[in-house]
Design an enzyme around this catalytic site. Sequence first.
Site, mmCIF file in Angstrom:
data_model
loop_
_atom_site.group_PDB
_atom_site.id
_atom_site.type_symbol
_atom_site.label_atom_id
_atom_site.label_comp_id
_atom_site.label_asym_id
_atom_site.label_seq_id
_atom_site.Cartn_x
_atom_site.Cartn_y
_atom_site.Cartn_z
ATOM 1 N N TRP A 106 0.830 -1.216 0.000
ATOM 2 C CA TRP A 106 0.000 0.000 0.000
ATOM 3 C C TRP A 106 0.851 1.247 0.000
ATOM 4 O O TRP A 106 0.534 2.228 -0.679
ATOM 5 C CB TRP A 106 -0.990 -0.023 1.164
ATOM 6 C CG TRP A 106 -2.105 -0.998 0.929
ATOM 7 C CD1 TRP A 106 -2.393 -2.109 1.657
ATOM 8 C CD2 TRP A 106 -3.070 -0.969 -0.153
ATOM 9 N NE1 TRP A 106 -3.473 -2.755 1.099
ATOM 10 C CE2 TRP A 106 -3.913 -2.094 0.007
ATOM 11 C CE3 TRP A 106 -3.299 -0.106 -1.226
ATOM 12 C CZ2 TRP A 106 -4.966 -2.378 -0.871
ATOM 13 C CZ3 TRP A 106 -4.346 -0.388 -2.104
ATOM 14 C CH2 TRP A 106 -5.157 -1.503 -1.920
ATOM 15 N N ASP A 176 -1.662 6.675 6.410
ATOM 16 C CA ASP A 176 -2.743 5.817 5.922
ATOM 17 C C ASP A 176 -3.067 4.810 7.030
ATOM 18 O O ASP A 176 -2.262 3.938 7.342
ATOM 19 C CB ASP A 176 -2.265 5.093 4.649
ATOM 20 C CG ASP A 176 -3.302 4.135 4.079
ATOM 21 O OD1 ASP A 176 -4.390 3.997 4.666
ATOM 22 O OD2 ASP A 176 -3.005 3.525 3.028
ATOM 23 N N LYS A 200 -12.557 -1.620 6.332
ATOM 24 C CA LYS A 200 -11.880 -2.607 7.174
ATOM 25 C C LYS A 200 -12.306 -2.476 8.635
ATOM 26 O O LYS A 200 -12.781 -3.429 9.221
ATOM 27 C CB LYS A 200 -10.364 -2.478 7.036
ATOM 28 C CG LYS A 200 -9.867 -3.109 5.731
ATOM 29 C CD LYS A 200 -9.038 -2.220 4.891
ATOM 30 C CE LYS A 200 -8.769 -2.846 3.530
ATOM 31 N NZ LYS A 200 -8.039 -1.936 2.656
HETATM 32 C C1 LIG Z 1 -7.441 -1.407 1.603
HETATM 33 C C2 LIG Z 1 -6.346 -0.404 1.734
HETATM 34 C C3 LIG Z 1 -6.220 0.680 0.851
HETATM 35 C C4 LIG Z 1 -7.115 0.847 -0.351
HETATM 36 O O1 LIG Z 1 -8.373 1.236 0.006
HETATM 37 P P1 LIG Z 1 -9.507 1.569 -1.088
HETATM 38 O O2 LIG Z 1 -10.564 2.148 -0.210
HETATM 39 O O3 LIG Z 1 -9.878 0.266 -1.721
HETATM 40 O O4 LIG Z 1 -8.947 2.529 -2.052
HETATM 41 C C5 LIG Z 1 -5.205 1.582 1.072
HETATM 42 N N1 LIG Z 1 -4.370 1.460 2.102
HETATM 43 C C6 LIG Z 1 -4.447 0.421 2.969
HETATM 44 C C7 LIG Z 1 -3.478 0.322 4.105
HETATM 45 C C8 LIG Z 1 -5.440 -0.538 2.805
HETATM 46 O O5 LIG Z 1 -5.537 -1.557 3.672
#
Ligand SMILES: *Cc1c(COP(=O)(O)O)cnc(C)c1O
Length: 365
Positions: A106, A176, A200
Site C-alpha cells: 500500500w 494511511d 476494514k
Molecule cells: C485497503 C487499503 C487501501 C485501499 O483502500 P480503497 O478504499 O480500496 O482505495 C489503502 N491502504 C491500505 C493500508 C489498505 O488496507
Amino acid sequence: MGNQQQRAYNFNAGPAALPLEVLERAQAEFVDFRNQGMSIMEMSHRGAVYEQVHNEAKLLLKQLLQVPDGYDVLFLQGGASTQFAMIPMNLLTPDKVGGYVISGAWANKALQEAALIGETKVVASTEGDAYMRMPQPHEIVAPENAAYVHLTSNETIEGTQFAQYPTRQDVPLIMDMSSDILSRPIDVSQFDLIYAGAQKNLGPSGVTVVIAKEELLANSPKTIPTIMRYSTHFKNNSLYNTPPSFSVYMVNLVLQWIQAQGGLAAVERNNQAKAQLLYHAIDESGGFFRGCAHKDSRSLMNVTFRLGNEELEKAFIKQADQAGFIGLKGHRSVGGLRASIYNAVPYENCDALAQFMRQFQQQNG
Ligand SMILES: *Cc1c(COP(=O)(O)O)cnc(C)c1O
C-alpha cells in the site's frame, strides 16, 4: 447476540466483518428511520435528519480518537486510493518533495500516485526484508524540503504494523490508517493528516475518513479541480456534493458500538488477546505454521502465515472453508494465508480458528 450460528467465521481482508449488533440495528431501522417513513438512503442530505447523523458520526469519531482542537474530520468518497492522489495534489508544491516510507504494497501505491503529481523521495524502505517488518524510527530520514512524510500504519497485505510510530520530526506526518484506525488509541497530535477507507475497521465501503489540521484543509491550491480540494469539503462540512449517506450512517453505528465496548483502550485489549490466540498457534506449532512478519512488526489486524508448501496451504484453505472459516487466502501478490481480525471479528472466532489450526496440524503434521 442474535443468530451467531448462521454467521460465517469471517476473516475477510476488506470489505470485512461488521459487528452483528450493528447489522441488526441497521436492519431494524432500514425501512423507517427515526419515524420519517423512509430509509436514511432515501432522504435529502440537506435535511435535518441526515445532517444530525453526519454530525453525530463526526463528533463521535473525534471523541473516540481524542482528536485535538484545530483538527477537522471529512467524509469523502473514492476510497483510500483517491487519497493517494489528493494528498500530493493538495500538499506537494513544486518546490517541495513528498517523502514516502515504503513498508509494503500500500505504501508503494501511495508513492506511485504522488510521483505522477510531483517530486517524491523514498525516506525509508524495508524492501530488503521483503517488507516483512516496519522501519525503525531512526531509519526514516526526511529531506529538508519535504512537504510531508507519508506512513502506512498497518500493511494489510504483508501483515505488518508499526508497534511505535516515528515521533514527530520537523515535517508534517501523514498516515494511511485504512486497516487499523480505531484498533487502539493513538496520539493524533503527532500527525497532520490521517486517512482511512472505511471498509476494514470503520464500516462498509463507500466512505473515506480524513482527519487533519484545519490550517492544512483550508489552503488547497486553486489550480486543482474543485472536488479534489480538501478546502472544498472542509468549508462545506463534507456536504459540498451528495455524501455517501448510508455509509456514513453505518460508520456512526460502528462508532457507537466501539463506544459501548468501552472505547479504544478496551478495543485494543481485545485486539491484543485475539491476535495472541493466532500468533500462539503459529509459534507453538514447531515450524508447521510460520509467521510471515518479523515479531516486532506483527500486525494485530492481519495475521499472515505460511505452511510447508503450497499444496498444504491449498488443503488448509479448502478444509477451513468447509468448516466455515472464510477469507483466509493470502493476497494474490504474496500468497500464503492471512486472517484479518479487525475490531468487529469476535474473540470466539479467533479462538475457533486457533483450534482449527491445531487440529489441522495434528492431522497433517
Ligand atoms: C485497503 C487499503 C487501501 C485501499 O483502500 P480503497 O478504499 O480500496 O482505495 C489503502 N491502504 C491500505 C493500508 C489498505 O488496507
